[in-house]
Design a protein around this motif. Sequence first.
Motif, PDB file in Angstrom:
ATOM      1  N   HIS A 245       4.026  16.674 -32.166  1.00 18.81           N
ATOM      2  CA  HIS A 245       3.275  15.443 -32.417  1.00 18.81           C
ATOM      3  C   HIS A 245       1.791  15.718 -32.170  1.00 18.81           C
ATOM      4  CE1 HIS A 245       6.502  12.313 -32.664  1.00 18.81           C
ATOM      5  NE2 HIS A 245       7.209  13.364 -32.240  1.00 18.81           N
ATOM      6  N   PRO A 246       0.919  14.863 -32.698  1.00 19.81           N
ATOM      7  CA  PRO A 246      -0.499  15.024 -32.361  1.00 19.81           C
ATOM      8  C   PRO A 246      -0.734  14.742 -30.865  1.00 19.81           C
ATOM      9  CG  PRO A 246      -0.193  13.519 -34.240  1.00 19.81           C
ATOM     10  CD  PRO A 246       1.153  13.756 -33.641  1.00 19.81           C
ATOM     11  N   THR A 247      -1.475  15.644 -30.204  1.00 16.25           N
ATOM     12  CA  THR A 247      -1.832  15.458 -28.791  1.00 16.25           C
ATOM     13  C   THR A 247      -3.270  15.931 -28.602  1.00 16.25           C
ATOM     14  OG1 THR A 247      -1.311  17.686 -28.011  1.00 16.25           O
ATOM     15  CG2 THR A 247       0.530  16.126 -28.103  1.00 16.25           C
ATOM     16  N   GLU A 248      -3.768  15.812 -27.388  1.00 14.38           N
ATOM     17  CA  GLU A 248      -5.139  16.274 -27.144  1.00 14.38           C
ATOM     18  C   GLU A 248      -5.222  17.800 -26.996  1.00 14.38           C
ATOM     19  OE1 GLU A 248      -7.926  13.709 -24.740  1.00 14.38           O
ATOM     20  OE2 GLU A 248      -6.007  12.757 -24.267  1.00 14.38           O
ATOM     21  N   GLN A 249      -4.054  18.439 -26.883  1.00 13.75           N
ATOM     22  CA  GLN A 249      -4.029  19.890 -26.658  1.00 13.75           C
ATOM     23  C   GLN A 249      -4.007  20.685 -27.961  1.00 13.75           C
ATOM     24  OE1 GLN A 249      -2.941  18.386 -23.603  1.00 13.75           O
ATOM     25  NE2 GLN A 249      -4.773  19.592 -23.098  1.00 13.75           N
ATOM     26  N   LEU A 250      -4.654  21.838 -27.907  1.00  9.61           N
ATOM     27  CA  LEU A 250      -4.506  22.821 -28.975  1.00  9.61           C
ATOM     28  C   LEU A 250      -3.479  23.850 -28.509  1.00  9.61           C
ATOM     29  CD1 LEU A 250      -8.286  23.331 -29.747  1.00  9.61           C
ATOM     30  CD2 LEU A 250      -6.608  22.381 -31.344  1.00  9.61           C
ATOM     31  N   LEU A 251      -2.621  24.293 -29.424  1.00  9.08           N
ATOM     32  CA  LEU A 251      -1.593  25.266 -29.052  1.00  9.08           C
ATOM     33  C   LEU A 251      -2.031  26.675 -29.433  1.00  9.08           C
ATOM     34  CD1 LEU A 251       1.579  23.336 -30.304  1.00  9.08           C
ATOM     35  CD2 LEU A 251       0.604  23.391 -28.000  1.00  9.08           C
ATOM     36  N   PRO A 252      -1.706  27.654 -28.603  1.00  7.69           N
ATOM     37  CA  PRO A 252      -2.056  29.035 -28.934  1.00  7.69           C
ATOM     38  C   PRO A 252      -1.336  29.504 -30.203  1.00  7.69           C
ATOM     39  CG  PRO A 252      -0.716  28.939 -26.929  1.00  7.69           C
ATOM     40  CD  PRO A 252      -1.033  27.527 -27.302  1.00  7.69           C
ATOM     41  N   MET A 253      -1.904  30.524 -30.837  1.00  2.52           N
ATOM     42  CA  MET A 253      -1.329  31.018 -32.097  1.00  2.52           C
ATOM     43  C   MET A 253      -0.132  31.915 -31.833  1.00  2.52           C
ATOM     44  SD  MET A 253      -4.770  31.755 -34.212  1.00  2.52           S
ATOM     45  CE  MET A 253      -3.953  32.066 -35.759  1.00  2.52           C
ATOM     46  N   ALA A 254       0.939  31.301 -31.369  1.00  3.60           N
ATOM     47  CA  ALA A 254       2.179  32.025 -31.097  1.00  3.60           C
ATOM     48  C   ALA A 254       3.307  31.196 -31.686  1.00  3.60           C
ATOM     49  CB  ALA A 254       2.356  32.183 -29.586  1.00  3.60           C
ATOM     50  N   SER A 255       4.503  31.781 -31.749  1.00  2.00           N
ATOM     51  CA  SER A 255       5.617  31.038 -32.318  1.00  2.00           C
ATOM     52  C   SER A 255       6.126  29.984 -31.336  1.00  2.00           C
ATOM     53  CB  SER A 255       6.745  31.995 -32.686  1.00  2.00           C
ATOM     54  OG  SER A 255       6.338  32.786 -33.768  1.00  2.00           O
ATOM     55  N   LEU A 256       6.400  28.793 -31.856  1.00  2.00           N
ATOM     56  CA  LEU A 256       7.015  27.740 -31.048  1.00  2.00           C
ATOM     57  C   LEU A 256       8.489  28.067 -30.906  1.00  2.00           C
ATOM     58  CD1 LEU A 256       5.345  24.760 -32.905  1.00  2.00           C
ATOM     59  CD2 LEU A 256       4.652  25.683 -30.715  1.00  2.00           C
ATOM     60  N   ARG A 257       9.091  27.601 -29.832  1.00  2.44           N
ATOM     61  CA  ARG A 257      10.518  27.943 -29.672  1.00  2.44           C
ATOM     62  C   ARG A 257      11.383  26.978 -30.517  1.00  2.44           C
ATOM     63  NH1 ARG A 257      14.150  25.820 -26.943  1.00  2.44           N
ATOM     64  NH2 ARG A 257      13.728  23.610 -26.965  1.00  2.44           N
TER      65      ARG A 257
ATOM     66  N   ARG B 161       3.679  28.325 -39.569  1.00  2.00           N
ATOM     67  CA  ARG B 161       4.329  29.095 -40.614  1.00  2.00           C
ATOM     68  C   ARG B 161       5.806  28.721 -40.566  1.00  2.00           C
ATOM     69  NH1 ARG B 161       2.469  35.107 -40.035  1.00  2.00           N
ATOM     70  NH2 ARG B 161       4.141  35.231 -38.520  1.00  2.00           N
ATOM     71  N   LEU B 162       6.375  28.310 -41.717  1.00  5.01           N
ATOM     72  CA  LEU B 162       7.750  27.803 -41.711  1.00  5.01           C
ATOM     73  C   LEU B 162       8.764  28.885 -41.354  1.00  5.01           C
ATOM     74  CD1 LEU B 162       7.752  25.430 -44.826  1.00  5.01           C
ATOM     75  CD2 LEU B 162       7.831  24.762 -42.416  1.00  5.01           C
ATOM     76  N   SER B 163       8.476  30.142 -41.695  1.00  2.53           N
ATOM     77  CA  SER B 163       9.460  31.205 -41.463  1.00  2.53           C
ATOM     78  C   SER B 163       9.730  31.401 -39.972  1.00  2.53           C
ATOM     79  CB  SER B 163       8.985  32.508 -42.089  1.00  2.53           C
ATOM     80  OG  SER B 163       7.730  32.871 -41.547  1.00  2.53           O
ATOM     81  N   ASP B 164       8.678  31.441 -39.151  1.00  2.00           N
ATOM     82  CA  ASP B 164       8.890  31.756 -37.734  1.00  2.00           C
ATOM     83  C   ASP B 164       8.207  30.758 -36.788  1.00  2.00           C
ATOM     84  OD1 ASP B 164       6.298  32.368 -38.220  1.00  2.00           O
ATOM     85  OD2 ASP B 164       6.391  34.454 -37.549  1.00  2.00           O
ATOM     86  N   ARG B 165       7.723  29.647 -37.317  1.00  3.53           N
ATOM     87  CA  ARG B 165       7.090  28.588 -36.520  1.00  3.53           C
ATOM     88  C   ARG B 165       5.855  29.053 -35.769  1.00  3.53           C
ATOM     89  NH1 ARG B 165      11.348  24.465 -34.490  1.00  3.53           N
ATOM     90  NH2 ARG B 165      13.007  24.751 -35.985  1.00  3.53           N
ATOM     91  N   ARG B 166       5.219  30.081 -36.273  1.00  4.83           N
ATOM     92  CA  ARG B 166       3.995  30.522 -35.633  1.00  4.83           C
ATOM     93  C   ARG B 166       2.879  29.534 -35.957  1.00  4.83           C
ATOM     94  NH1 ARG B 166       0.824  34.973 -33.797  1.00  4.83           N
ATOM     95  NH2 ARG B 166      -1.226  34.864 -34.756  1.00  4.83           N
ATOM     96  N   VAL B 167       2.161  29.102 -34.913  1.00  3.72           N
ATOM     97  CA  VAL B 167       1.053  28.162 -35.100  1.00  3.72           C
ATOM     98  C   VAL B 167      -0.104  28.893 -35.789  1.00  3.72           C
ATOM     99  CG1 VAL B 167      -0.635  26.685 -33.936  1.00  3.72           C
ATOM    100  CG2 VAL B 167       1.713  26.842 -33.053  1.00  3.72           C
ATOM    101  N   ILE B 168      -0.607  28.311 -36.893  1.00  2.30           N
ATOM    102  CA  ILE B 168      -1.742  28.943 -37.586  1.00  2.30           C
ATOM    103  C   ILE B 168      -3.003  28.102 -37.481  1.00  2.30           C
ATOM    104  CG2 ILE B 168      -0.328  30.278 -39.187  1.00  2.30           C
ATOM    105  CD1 ILE B 168      -0.927  28.041 -41.258  1.00  2.30           C
ATOM    106  N   GLY B 169      -2.838  26.835 -37.145  1.00  5.52           N
ATOM    107  CA  GLY B 169      -3.999  25.961 -37.035  1.00  5.52           C
ATOM    108  C   GLY B 169      -3.568  24.575 -36.612  1.00  5.52           C
ATOM    109  N   HIS B 170      -4.507  23.642 -36.648  1.00  7.92           N
ATOM    110  CA  HIS B 170      -4.220  22.258 -36.279  1.00  7.92           C
ATOM    111  C   HIS B 170      -4.958  21.319 -37.219  1.00  7.92           C
ATOM    112  CE1 HIS B 170      -3.406  24.373 -32.472  1.00  7.92           C
ATOM    113  NE2 HIS B 170      -2.618  23.357 -32.156  1.00  7.92           N
TER     114      HIS B 170
END
Length: 271
Positions: free
Chosen positions: A259-271, A48-57
């Motif tokens: 960047h694309p990696t093998e990891q999925l990120l939790p649905m939280a805001s990136l710093r 999400r552009l407003s707060d950088r919260r991960v919503i999917g991959h």
Amino acid sequence: AKANGRNSCAVFDEVMREEAMRILDLEADLRRAINSDDFVAYYQPIVRLSDRRVIGHEALLRWRHERRGLLAPGEFIGLGEDSGLIEEVDWLMYAQVAKRLAREDFGYISVNVSPRHFLSPDFADRLLRLLDEAGANPHRLRIEITEGALLDDTARALRMLRTLRSNGVLVQLDDFGTGFSALSYLHRFPLECLKIDRSFVAGLVGDTRPESMAVVRAIQALAGSLGIHTIAEGVESEAQRIILRELGCQHGQGYLFGHPTEQLLPMASLR
Ligand code: C2E
Ligand code: CA
Ligand code: CA
Ligand code: CA
């Protein structure tokens, strides 16, 4: 001069022969890689552009080539599409994604599909069966198609979209703005969102700024009238993130966030 001409001809033949051999080699390699499943899904966060919260991959294909290392799709997708082998590679990718979906709860994952493959008659059935067998929730999978998939055979595309959607699989339109958009058709298709092509996002900074802003504004207006949202691709700078937000774009993807990696990120805001 004559001898010279013959020589350059021979050189030319040699270059052509090597090029043909290289393609044949790669095709043989690709067949072998399919048999031993040498592909791996990389995942790039969508935020999400407003707060950088991960919503999917988005799942992005990589080939672990025995000699040439990790190959991105640009190096073999043309060959895969021409030879028809890409469909088998896609199914190997979808199987990996279905496993991750069944195992981990990290938002949705979108996968890519080439237009011809999307329109093959049993695409939806096979996909739904795969998800079911893996124990993955169809609501957490999305499909990314390009406009070509909609315009080749609109009746078939519409049936495919409806089948997928009624089973929970949402579809988003990739690379939007680069194709020959038949805007009048767009409202007929049940699409979840438009992905704004990264060329327009790149253009938001620099000389092309006014034009790119006009394009993004037009895409936002269109999406608004269709009642759907947008994802900006290729967001690389904070300046782009801010302009996109101002233009009303809700979601983004790009090196700025990850960047694309093998990891999925939790649905939280990136710093
Ligand atoms: P795409 O669907 O438009 O995917 C986005 C591409 O942009 C990816 O390239 C991604 O790594 C790259 N990218 C992401 N963020 C940035 C950024 O901030 N800046 C720049 N310059 N690039 C960024 P990639 O992974 O090389 O994939 C290329 C294309 O290959 C994809 O374009 C998609 O059309 C195709 N593809 C990828 N995975 C699959 C797959 O599993 N099946 C099929 N059929 N096609 C695939
Ligand atoms: Ca895509
Ligand atoms: Ca794209
Ligand atoms: Ca693309």
